[in-house]
Design an enzyme around this catalytic site. Structure first.
Site, PDB file in Angstrom:
ATOM      1  N   LYS A  38       0.746  -1.247  -0.084  1.00  0.00           N
ATOM      2  CA  LYS A  38      -0.091  -0.105   0.060  1.00  0.00           C
ATOM      3  C   LYS A  38       0.768   1.286  -0.225  1.00  0.00           C
ATOM      4  O   LYS A  38       0.371   2.268  -0.565  1.00  0.00           O
ATOM      5  CB  LYS A  38      -1.005   0.121   1.156  1.00  0.00           C
ATOM      6  CG  LYS A  38      -0.042   0.231   2.686  1.00  0.00           C
ATOM      7  CD  LYS A  38      -1.035   0.554   3.829  1.00  0.00           C
ATOM      8  CE  LYS A  38      -0.548   0.556   5.078  1.00  0.00           C
ATOM      9  NZ  LYS A  38      -1.623   0.799   6.325  1.00  0.00           N
ATOM     10  N   ARG A 133      -6.868   1.009  17.789  1.00  0.00           N
ATOM     11  CA  ARG A 133      -7.209   1.026  16.484  1.00  0.00           C
ATOM     12  C   ARG A 133      -8.273  -0.022  16.226  1.00  0.00           C
ATOM     13  O   ARG A 133      -9.027  -0.219  17.157  1.00  0.00           O
ATOM     14  CB  ARG A 133      -6.245   1.241  15.507  1.00  0.00           C
ATOM     15  CG  ARG A 133      -6.544   1.717  14.083  1.00  0.00           C
ATOM     16  CD  ARG A 133      -5.373   1.838  12.917  1.00  0.00           C
ATOM     17  NE  ARG A 133      -5.026   0.569  12.396  1.00  0.00           N
ATOM     18  CZ  ARG A 133      -4.282   0.264  11.394  1.00  0.00           C
ATOM     19  NH1 ARG A 133      -3.328   1.490  10.865  1.00  0.00           N
ATOM     20  NH2 ARG A 133      -4.030  -0.836  10.984  1.00  0.00           N
TER      21      ARG A 133
END
Length: 357
Positions: A38, A133
């Site tokens: 990514k 998260r």
């Protein structure tokens, strides 16, 4: 082809070598490596470098990038890194072999999608061990285990954890032992063996170096370490990897002497900040044709000694070049080495082309 600036120049061979070194060190500890693409938007040359370096899986956070990876036919399984949106589940099951998930609702949605499409999908259950998260909290796996138990087409591959990406929480041996304990409990709840215990990302390489990754952890998801040879969470360069694998080249559009403090009343800048200036008298300043629309300026390090970054607007990078090791003039090109955040922005910007060397 006419050369243009700014541009991001990437040494694919250095990235391939980094992948090879990471894979070798991990393999010696019984750990597989998922190469995270990514950071460079699944650029084909970078993907090929990770494949050639020996990564056993490719991972990305965007389903669009997964489509590109699938079209490359590398032969490696594909992992969706970002917990999926319910609205994108049909794309997820058609493009990824496995997803990171954190809710029972996602498992149920994947099951319905797979039933409608006739597909089977694997999942890794993310556990939040303090970074705040994604993930089920600590050992609260009950609801998601129930969803997996009633699923016929969604199969649990294992458990995983994230460190350092939001809360800055660092991996420790104790936390990874906690993950293996949670995974074993989930095995009991599901009545099946889990094949993957994914112990984090680049930040976990420091534990690997120290021999502190506990038995049972058998996968790491590595992006930054392979791409840059850096570990931003520990603010370190990884000593056994190649650094400065890529650089931003930008052209100077102005070089001249100016005061070091603005003249007249001062308000906020174009981004709502209130800059602070040190009065150092008149200084030679330069402007490079790149800005905050292209890059996270705080993540750039100038290659040329004596050059410092003062700040930036959307399209202009303001530099102090008074003490530059070389005399500079309009039209000169300067190099800057990016950290992970700067690399991510540059790779995403439509205004910064890639050049792979």
């Amino acid at each position: 082809m006419t050369e243009c600036w700014p541009r991001l120049v990437v040494n694919a061979k250095a990235i391939e070598e980094n992948a090879r070194r990471v894979v070798q060190k991990c393999s010696a500890a019984g750990i597989s490596v998922s190469g995270v693409t990514k950071g460079m938007c699944a650029h084909p040359d970078i993907v090929r470098a990770m494949v050639a370096g020996g990564c056993s899986e490719l991972a990305d956070s965007r389903v669009g990038n997964l489509a590109a990876l699938k079209a490359m036919n590398t032969g490696l399984p594909l992992l969706l890194l970002r917990i999926p949106m319910l609205s994108e589940l049909p794309l997820v099951v058609s493009r990824a072999d496995c997803s990171l998930v954190s809710t029972a609702e996602t498992v149920d949605g994947l099951e319905k999608t797979c039933a409608a499409s006739g597909l089977v999908h694997e999942v890794i259950i993310m556990v939040d061990l303090g970074d705040l998260r994604e993930g089920v909290w600590m050992d609260d796996t009950g609801r998601i285990a129930e969803a997996l138990t009633r699923s016929r087409r969604v199969r649990c591959r294992g458990v995983g954890v994230n460190f350092g990406c939001y809360g800055g929480t660092l991996p420790t041996r104790e936390k990874l032992l906690q993950l293996t304990d949670i995974g074993k409990e989930l095995e009991r709840e599901l009545g099946c063996h889990l094949s993957v215990f994914s112990g984090g990302s680049t930040s976990s390489l420091l534990l690997l170096e120290r021999g502190e990754i506990p038995p049972g952890i058998n996968n790491l998801r590595i992006g930054e370490g392979i791409l840059l040879g850096e570990d931003v969470t520990s603010m370190r360069s990884i000593p056994w990897l190649i650094r400065r694998t890529m650089w931003l080249e930008a052209e100077l559009v102005e070089v001249r002497k100016k005061p070091s403090v603005p003249v007249g009343p001062v308000g906020a800048d174009a981004f709502g900040g209130r800059p602070v200036f040190e009065d150092r008298g008149p200084r030679t300043r330069a402007i490079a044709a790149v800005g905050r629309q292209d890059v996270r300026v705080e993540g750039l390090v100038p290659e040329l000694e004596g050059v410092s970054i003062l700040g930036a607007s959307s399209d202009h990078l303001i530099l102090d070049v008074e003490d530059s090791a070389s005399s500079l003039a309009q039209g000169d090109k300067l190099k800057f080495f990016p950290d992970y955040g700067a690399m991510l922005a540059l790779a995403t910007s439509p205004y910064v082309p890639f050049e792979v060397v």
